[in-house]
Write an enzyme that holds these catalytic residues in place. Structure first.
Site, mmCIF file in Angstrom:
data_model
loop_
_atom_site.group_PDB
_atom_site.id
_atom_site.type_symbol
_atom_site.label_atom_id
_atom_site.label_comp_id
_atom_site.label_asym_id
_atom_site.label_seq_id
_atom_site.Cartn_x
_atom_site.Cartn_y
_atom_site.Cartn_z
ATOM 1 N NE ARG A 32 -3.825 0.586 2.263
ATOM 2 C CZ ARG A 32 -4.877 1.006 1.583
ATOM 3 N NH1 ARG A 32 -5.418 0.234 0.685
ATOM 4 N NH2 ARG A 32 -5.402 2.191 1.799
ATOM 5 N NE ARG A 36 3.432 7.219 -6.857
ATOM 6 C CZ ARG A 36 2.312 7.809 -6.445
ATOM 7 N NH1 ARG A 36 2.280 9.113 -6.293
ATOM 8 N NH2 ARG A 36 1.251 7.093 -6.213
ATOM 9 N NE ARG A 108 -6.017 -0.808 15.755
ATOM 10 C CZ ARG A 108 -5.648 -0.436 16.948
ATOM 11 N NH1 ARG A 108 -6.231 -0.964 18.028
ATOM 12 N NH2 ARG A 108 -4.716 0.478 17.112
ATOM 13 N NE ARG A 141 -7.131 8.787 8.487
ATOM 14 C CZ ARG A 141 -7.454 7.848 7.619
ATOM 15 N NH1 ARG A 141 -6.533 7.350 6.828
ATOM 16 N NH2 ARG A 141 -8.682 7.382 7.521
ATOM 17 C CD GLU A 164 -10.089 9.599 10.426
ATOM 18 O OE1 GLU A 164 -11.244 9.509 9.978
ATOM 19 O OE2 GLU A 164 -9.092 9.184 9.813
ATOM 20 C CE1 TYR A 212 -9.983 0.578 4.024
ATOM 21 C CE2 TYR A 212 -8.713 0.573 2.000
ATOM 22 C CZ TYR A 212 -9.509 1.232 2.917
ATOM 23 O OH TYR A 212 -9.837 2.541 2.706
ATOM 24 C CG ASP A 214 -8.619 2.161 -1.618
ATOM 25 O OD1 ASP A 214 -8.815 2.594 -0.467
ATOM 26 O OD2 ASP A 214 -7.486 2.021 -2.113
HETATM 27 C C1 LIG Z 1 -12.658 4.963 7.851
HETATM 28 C C2 LIG Z 1 -12.670 4.592 6.406
HETATM 29 C C3 LIG Z 1 -12.152 5.472 5.468
HETATM 30 C C4 LIG Z 1 -12.171 5.140 4.119
HETATM 31 N N1 LIG Z 1 -11.656 6.021 3.219
HETATM 32 C C5 LIG Z 1 -11.666 5.719 1.911
HETATM 33 C C6 LIG Z 1 -11.125 6.624 0.946
HETATM 34 O O1 LIG Z 1 -10.659 7.715 1.274
HETATM 35 N N2 LIG Z 1 -11.141 6.249 -0.349
HETATM 36 C C7 LIG Z 1 -11.640 5.050 -0.754
HETATM 37 O O2 LIG Z 1 -11.626 4.771 -1.957
HETATM 38 N N3 LIG Z 1 -12.178 4.182 0.131
HETATM 39 C C8 LIG Z 1 -12.190 4.480 1.442
HETATM 40 N N4 LIG Z 1 -12.698 3.592 2.355
HETATM 41 C C9 LIG Z 1 -13.184 2.298 1.887
HETATM 42 C C10 LIG Z 1 -14.636 2.285 1.432
HETATM 43 O O3 LIG Z 1 -15.416 2.990 2.354
HETATM 44 C C11 LIG Z 1 -15.071 0.837 1.360
HETATM 45 O O4 LIG Z 1 -14.279 0.176 0.414
HETATM 46 C C12 LIG Z 1 -16.497 0.630 0.915
HETATM 47 O O5 LIG Z 1 -17.399 1.316 1.709
HETATM 48 C C13 LIG Z 1 -16.767 -0.844 0.994
HETATM 49 O O6 LIG Z 1 -18.060 -1.111 0.546
HETATM 50 P P1 LIG Z 1 -18.787 -2.433 0.982
HETATM 51 O O7 LIG Z 1 -20.107 -2.410 0.302
HETATM 52 O O8 LIG Z 1 -17.893 -3.597 0.796
HETATM 53 O O9 LIG Z 1 -18.975 -2.314 2.564
HETATM 54 P P2 LIG Z 1 -19.734 -1.224 3.441
HETATM 55 O O10 LIG Z 1 -19.665 0.117 2.821
HETATM 56 O O11 LIG Z 1 -19.200 -1.426 4.822
HETATM 57 O O12 LIG Z 1 -21.255 -1.700 3.377
HETATM 58 C C14 LIG Z 1 -21.719 -2.802 4.142
HETATM 59 C C15 LIG Z 1 -23.180 -2.561 4.423
HETATM 60 O O13 LIG Z 1 -23.732 -3.704 5.075
HETATM 61 C C16 LIG Z 1 -24.626 -3.233 6.099
HETATM 62 N N5 LIG Z 1 -24.756 -4.256 7.150
HETATM 63 C C17 LIG Z 1 -23.776 -4.793 7.916
HETATM 64 N N6 LIG Z 1 -24.292 -5.662 8.812
HETATM 65 C C18 LIG Z 1 -25.645 -5.653 8.603
HETATM 66 C C19 LIG Z 1 -26.728 -6.341 9.229
HETATM 67 N N7 LIG Z 1 -26.539 -7.210 10.229
HETATM 68 N N8 LIG Z 1 -27.983 -6.074 8.775
HETATM 69 C C20 LIG Z 1 -28.201 -5.208 7.767
HETATM 70 N N9 LIG Z 1 -27.202 -4.523 7.131
HETATM 71 C C21 LIG Z 1 -25.950 -4.746 7.556
HETATM 72 C C22 LIG Z 1 -23.945 -1.991 6.638
HETATM 73 O O14 LIG Z 1 -24.884 -1.184 7.306
HETATM 74 C C23 LIG Z 1 -23.421 -1.355 5.346
HETATM 75 O O15 LIG Z 1 -24.373 -0.516 4.772
HETATM 76 C C24 LIG Z 1 -12.709 3.905 3.706
HETATM 77 C C25 LIG Z 1 -13.237 3.014 4.654
HETATM 78 C C26 LIG Z 1 -13.207 3.347 5.992
HETATM 79 C C27 LIG Z 1 -13.792 2.386 6.986
#
Ligand SMILES: Cc1cc2nc3c(=O)[nH]c(=O)nc-3n(C[C@H](O)[C@H](O)[C@H](O)COP(=O)(O)OP(=O)(O)OC[C@H]3O[C@@H](n4cnc5c(N)ncnc54)[C@H](O)[C@@H]3O)c2cc1C
Length: 229
Positions: A32, A36, A108, A141, A164, A212, A214
């Site tokens: 990650r 550069r 985390r 950060r 954070e 993880y 993005d």
């Molecule tokens: C703090 C943080 C910062 C980030 N910053 C960036 C960034 O700057 N740039 C970037 O590209 N990506 C970033 N990301 C990553 C990005 O947010 C995730 O890759 C993306 O949201 C993943 O999508 P997902 O659908 O896999 O999971 P999620 O977005 O986590 O969606 C999962 C969904 O399942 C639902 N769920 C879970 N359990 C249940 C249950 N029991 N019943 C009903 N619903 C449920 C949740 O409510 C949620 O809506 C960040 C992530 C975090 C945590």
């Protein structure tokens, strides 16, 4: 990467982020970080980069138009209420889905302290400043949100920042980052083997696949999985 870069920028940041010695984590994590020499200050070099023009909220709303959506329901405590006709797609933590039968996976999270400064127009030089040095405090950060806005719309007074601080959450609502080490990978594989046995169940996404992603990767992965289905 050069040892001096690792010592100054990576080691402390990694250890604050995960709360363990950097050497105990999966080596893939090192990918990650890029060192550069080209002066390009962007984190990633993807050809197309940006945010949806009206934000992710509206983007998601448009995508879901016409599809019934029920918010504020925990599927796991209402399993009997919702029955999947063809297939269940679950995007929450995989260990929680199986009642932690092989033990809890480690995640985390971040504690966030929001601060609004009425008389400061700019708090820091960019959207994110990292604090990899343990002596600067527990926060990893500081984000200053206005840097993400188009220059012409930064017309309000003051500025909003967020400190954070990483920690180990126990509430699944606070799980943010799957823990990148071999022990947790092995436990995840036990849960994954359970999913494979069931042909009408897909557990996917950041928490479901315990990795993880993005946003671009999460969207790419969802498109790929839906094509497969
Ligand atoms: C703090 C943080 C910062 C980030 N910053 C960036 C960034 O700057 N740039 C970037 O590209 N990506 C970033 N990301 C990553 C990005 O947010 C995730 O890759 C993306 O949201 C993943 O999508 P997902 O659908 O896999 O999971 P999620 O977005 O986590 O969606 C999962 C969904 O399942 C639902 N769920 C879970 N359990 C249940 C249950 N029991 N019943 C009903 N619903 C449920 C949740 O409510 C949620 O809506 C960040 C992530 C975090 C945590």
């Amino acid at each position: 990467m050069p040892r001096s870069v690792y010592q100054q920028f990576v080691k402390g940041y990694t250890e604050k982020q995960w709360g363990v010695a950097a050497t105990s984590l999966e080596s893939a994590l090192a990918r990650r970080f890029e060192v550069r020499h080209d002066g390009d200050i962007r984190l990633s070099k993807h050809k197309y980069q940006g945010l949806p023009i009206d934000g992710y909220h509206f983007w998601m709303q448009k995508m879901l138009a016409g599809i019934p959506v029920f918010l504020e329901h925990d599927y796991l405590s209402e399993r009997d209420v919702y029955r999947a006709r063809k297939m269940l797609i679950f995007t929450g933590p995989i260990d929680e889905y199986f009642g932690y039968k092989y033990g809890r996976l480690r995640y985390r999270g971040q504690k966030r302290l929001h601060r609004y400064f009425t008389d400061v127009q700019q708090y820091q030089p960019g959207v994110q400043v990292n604090y990899p040095d343990i002596d600067t405090g527990p926060h990893i950060r500081i984000i200053e949100w206005k840097h993400l806005m188009p220059a012409g719309s930064r017309i309000f007074k003051g500025t909003l920042t967020t400190n954070e601080t990483p920690y180990d959450p126990l509430d699944p609502n606070d799980f943010e980052y799957p823990f990148p080490d071999c022990t947790n990978r092995a436990v995840y594989n036990l849960y994954k083997a359970e999913v494979v046995k069931q042909d009408r169940l897909l557990i996917c996404g950041r928490l479901g696949e315990y990795r993880y992603l993005d946003m671009d990767q999460a969207i790419g992965r969802a498109l790929h999985l839906s094509k497969d289905l």
